[in-house]
Design a protein around this motif. Structure first.
Motif, short mmCIF file in Angstrom:
data_model
loop_
_atom_site.label_atom_id
_atom_site.label_comp_id
_atom_site.label_asym_id
_atom_site.label_seq_id
_atom_site.Cartn_x
_atom_site.Cartn_y
_atom_site.Cartn_z
N ARG A 150 0.47 -12.15 16.37
CA ARG A 150 -0.37 -10.57 17.01
C ARG A 150 -1.09 -11.16 18.20
O ARG A 150 -2.12 -11.87 18.10
CB ARG A 150 -1.07 -9.96 15.90
CG ARG A 150 -1.66 -8.51 16.30
CD ARG A 150 -2.55 -8.39 15.08
NE ARG A 150 -3.15 -7.15 15.16
CZ ARG A 150 -2.86 -5.66 14.57
NH1 ARG A 150 -1.84 -5.52 14.30
NH2 ARG A 150 -3.66 -4.78 14.75
N ALA A 181 -12.45 -0.65 11.89
CA ALA A 181 -11.59 0.44 11.30
C ALA A 181 -11.46 0.07 9.65
O ALA A 181 -11.18 -1.03 9.40
CB ALA A 181 -10.10 0.08 11.80
N ASN A 208 -6.17 -7.26 19.45
CA ASN A 208 -5.54 -6.02 18.66
C ASN A 208 -6.30 -6.11 17.35
O ASN A 208 -5.94 -6.88 16.60
CB ASN A 208 -4.30 -5.86 18.56
CG ASN A 208 -3.56 -4.56 18.02
OD1 ASN A 208 -4.42 -3.82 17.90
ND2 ASN A 208 -2.47 -4.71 17.84
N PRO A 209 -7.54 -5.23 17.12
CA PRO A 209 -8.26 -5.55 15.80
C PRO A 209 -7.68 -5.14 14.56
O PRO A 209 -6.42 -4.29 14.62
CB PRO A 209 -9.46 -4.90 16.18
CG PRO A 209 -8.91 -3.52 17.15
CD PRO A 209 -7.91 -4.15 17.98
N PRO A 268 -7.56 3.49 23.97
CA PRO A 268 -8.68 3.82 22.93
C PRO A 268 -8.59 2.96 21.71
O PRO A 268 -9.32 2.65 21.10
CB PRO A 268 -8.50 5.41 22.61
CG PRO A 268 -7.26 5.89 23.17
CD PRO A 268 -6.84 4.80 24.18
N SER A 269 -7.20 2.60 21.15
CA SER A 269 -6.93 1.95 20.32
C SER A 269 -5.95 0.91 20.62
O SER A 269 -4.95 1.11 21.16
CB SER A 269 -6.53 2.70 19.08
OG SER A 269 -6.07 1.94 17.88
N THR A 277 0.92 -0.97 0.04
CA THR A 277 -0.04 -0.07 0.01
C THR A 277 0.97 1.32 0.01
O THR A 277 2.17 1.00 0.14
CB THR A 277 -0.87 -0.03 1.14
OG1 THR A 277 -0.45 0.81 2.52
CG2 THR A 277 -1.57 -1.36 1.43
O1 TXA Z 1 -1.19 2.02 7.06
C1 TXA Z 1 -1.93 1.17 7.75
O2 TXA Z 1 -2.88 1.32 8.34
C2 TXA Z 1 -1.48 -0.33 7.34
C3 TXA Z 1 -1.99 -0.63 6.10
C4 TXA Z 1 -1.61 -2.20 5.81
O3 TXA Z 1 -3.08 -0.51 5.69
N1 TXA Z 1 -2.20 -1.37 8.47
C5 TXA Z 1 -1.72 -1.18 9.74
O4 TXA Z 1 -2.50 -2.08 10.39
O5 TXA Z 1 -0.81 -0.35 10.25
P1 TXA Z 1 -2.21 -2.25 11.78
O6 TXA Z 1 -2.94 -3.56 12.20
O7 TXA Z 1 -0.80 -2.39 11.90
O8 TXA Z 1 -2.71 -1.07 12.91
C6 TXA Z 1 -3.88 -0.76 12.95
C7 TXA Z 1 -4.20 -0.16 14.35
C8 TXA Z 1 -3.73 -0.66 15.27
O9 TXA Z 1 -3.24 0.18 16.15
C9 TXA Z 1 -5.33 -1.24 16.04
O10 TXA Z 1 -5.32 -1.41 17.30
C10 TXA Z 1 -6.04 -0.18 15.32
O11 TXA Z 1 -5.65 0.38 14.31
N2 TXA Z 1 -7.52 -0.53 15.37
C11 TXA Z 1 -8.05 -1.45 14.58
N3 TXA Z 1 -9.39 -1.44 14.56
C12 TXA Z 1 -9.66 -0.57 15.70
C13 TXA Z 1 -10.91 -0.14 16.15
N4 TXA Z 1 -12.23 -0.81 15.91
N5 TXA Z 1 -10.98 0.81 17.11
C14 TXA Z 1 -9.84 1.28 17.56
N6 TXA Z 1 -8.64 1.09 16.92
C15 TXA Z 1 -8.71 0.05 16.32
#
Ligand code: TXA
Ligand code: MG
Length: 343
Positions: free
Chosen positions: A60, A121, A64-65, A230-231, A35
């Motif tokens: 993971r 998200a 952690n969603p 919160p996240s 991406t």
């Molecule tokens: O740039 C990006 O966002 C990359 C590319 C692959 O899209 N993805 C990414 O995903 O960084 P990840 O899983 O490494 O980080 C996602 C973040 C995490 O900190 C997670 O806790 C938060 O987003 N997150 C996901 N769903 C959430 C929710 N429903 N509420 C709050 N935080 C959320």
């Protein structure tokens, strides 16, 4: 598991490889894809079993969603049960692009994606390979960054191969990521939008569309023991090389003086171009002090390079913290486990 690596030069010329990768997703397999932010470790976002295998592949924690990636704003109502005007405004301004919105989720979103939360998200990435893959698959693609949990996020296919070869079915090599830091995450589930993670869309840009935006304290401060994040991702140690990282908040002269006087075996500077001529220590550079985009694009590769060089202690020169610099600062704070020296 055998991992196939496909070089993607263009979505037109490499249509066959993209179709193969989309079939792997549809069968419940794992596909790493580029991406514009970082590489993602993708699975069919509606397939609970496939999504669970993402957590295993990268080690993971299950609470952690994950982000669901879409290729058309029309997919949003499938995932979010309420799409407020603010979300539409942000989508118009910044999608496709490095922005993730947290919204109330629909029942279609598997628990494994949302980590048991009532929210989801969602992001519409700009990278044409990512968009084409999602579009052929015709499903939202769940994807965290394609690194082993806790380490620096991957900004090249080589980083992904090192972390995940043998753990995923396919890696699509689309070259280096242009931004180099993960997307901005903003929550639209309360009265006032909250910035949960700074990224390629800056706080200033969010405020220009939304007016008031709160910044979650976790962006720049350590959560207290037992405090609710919160996240969920914010409570975990992140982006850490094997070395101990110390963030040094100082001008060029003070930074270089500090590093030079602490220089011994295993010490490295993680510095700006402008520092090099004043340093008497080994160093890895992460861009120009005046150009946050260059810092963002270099940071994760630089953290990996420090491991390869056998660094044991890293003194990182603190970035400015405004604009895209806030995202750079946020990642370095976590890499340093909040160990900051102010000079
Ligand atoms: O740039 C990006 O966002 C990359 C590319 C692959 O899209 N993805 C990414 O995903 O960084 P990840 O899983 O490494 O980080 C996602 C973040 C995490 O900190 C997670 O806790 C938060 O987003 N997150 C996901 N769903 C959430 C929710 N429903 N509420 C709050 N935080 C959320
Ligand atoms: Mg990540």
């Amino acid at each position: 598991m055998e991992t196939a690596v496909y070089k993607i030069d263009s979505v037109e010329r490499n249509r066959r490889e993209l179709e193969t990768a989309a079939q792997v997703l549809s069968r419940g397999g794992l596909v790493v894809f580029p991406t514009e932010t970082v590489y993602g470790l993708g699975a069919d976002g509606f397939n609970q079993v496939a999504v669970k295998s993402i957590y295993r592949a990268k080690g993971r924690p299950g609470d952690n969603p994950l982000i669901l990636h879409i290729c058309d704003t029309d997919m949003l109502p499938l995932l979010a049960r309420a799409v407020p005007g603010q979300a539409r405004d942000l989508a118009l301004a910044f999608w496709p692009g490095p922005l993730t919105m947290v919204l109330p989720r629909t029942a279609r979103v598997p628990d494994a994606v949302s980590g048991g939360l009532d929210t989801v998200a969602v992001r519409f990435p700009a990278n044409p390979i990512a968009r084409e893959l999602i579009s052929i698959c015709k499903k939202p693609v769940a994807a965290p960054s394609a690194n082993l949990s806790g380490g620096p996020s991957p900004t090249t296919a080589q980083h992904c191969i090192r972390d995940l070869a043998g753990r995923v079915d396919v890696i699509l090599d689309g070259g280096p990521c242009s931004i180099g830091l993960e997307s901005t995450v903003v929550s639209l589930t309360g009265d006032v939008p909250v910035l949960l993670r700074p990224g390629g869309v800056t706080l200033e840009q969010l405020r220009s569309v939304l007016g008031e935006v709160r910044v979650s304290p976790a962006v720049t401060h350590m959560l207290d023991e037992g405090e609710k994040a919160p996240s969920p991702g914010m409570k975990y140690k992140h982006y850490s090389p094997k070395a101990r990282v110390v963030l040094v908040n100082a001008d060029t002269a003070a930074y270089c003086g500090y590093v030079n006087s602490h220089n011994k075996d295993g010490v490295f500077a993680l510095c700006f171009n402008e520092d090099i001529e004043y340093l008497n220590a080994r160093y890895v550079c992460y861009g120009s002090c005046r150009d946050a985009a260059s810092q963002a694009a270099s940071l994760f590769g630089a953290l990996r390079a420090l491991d390869d060089l056998g660094a044991r202690v890293v003194y990182a020169h603190c970035p400015s913290g405004s604009g895209l610099g806030l995202a750079v600062y946020n990642r370095l704070l976590r890499a340093a486990a909040f160990d900051v020296i102010d000079l």
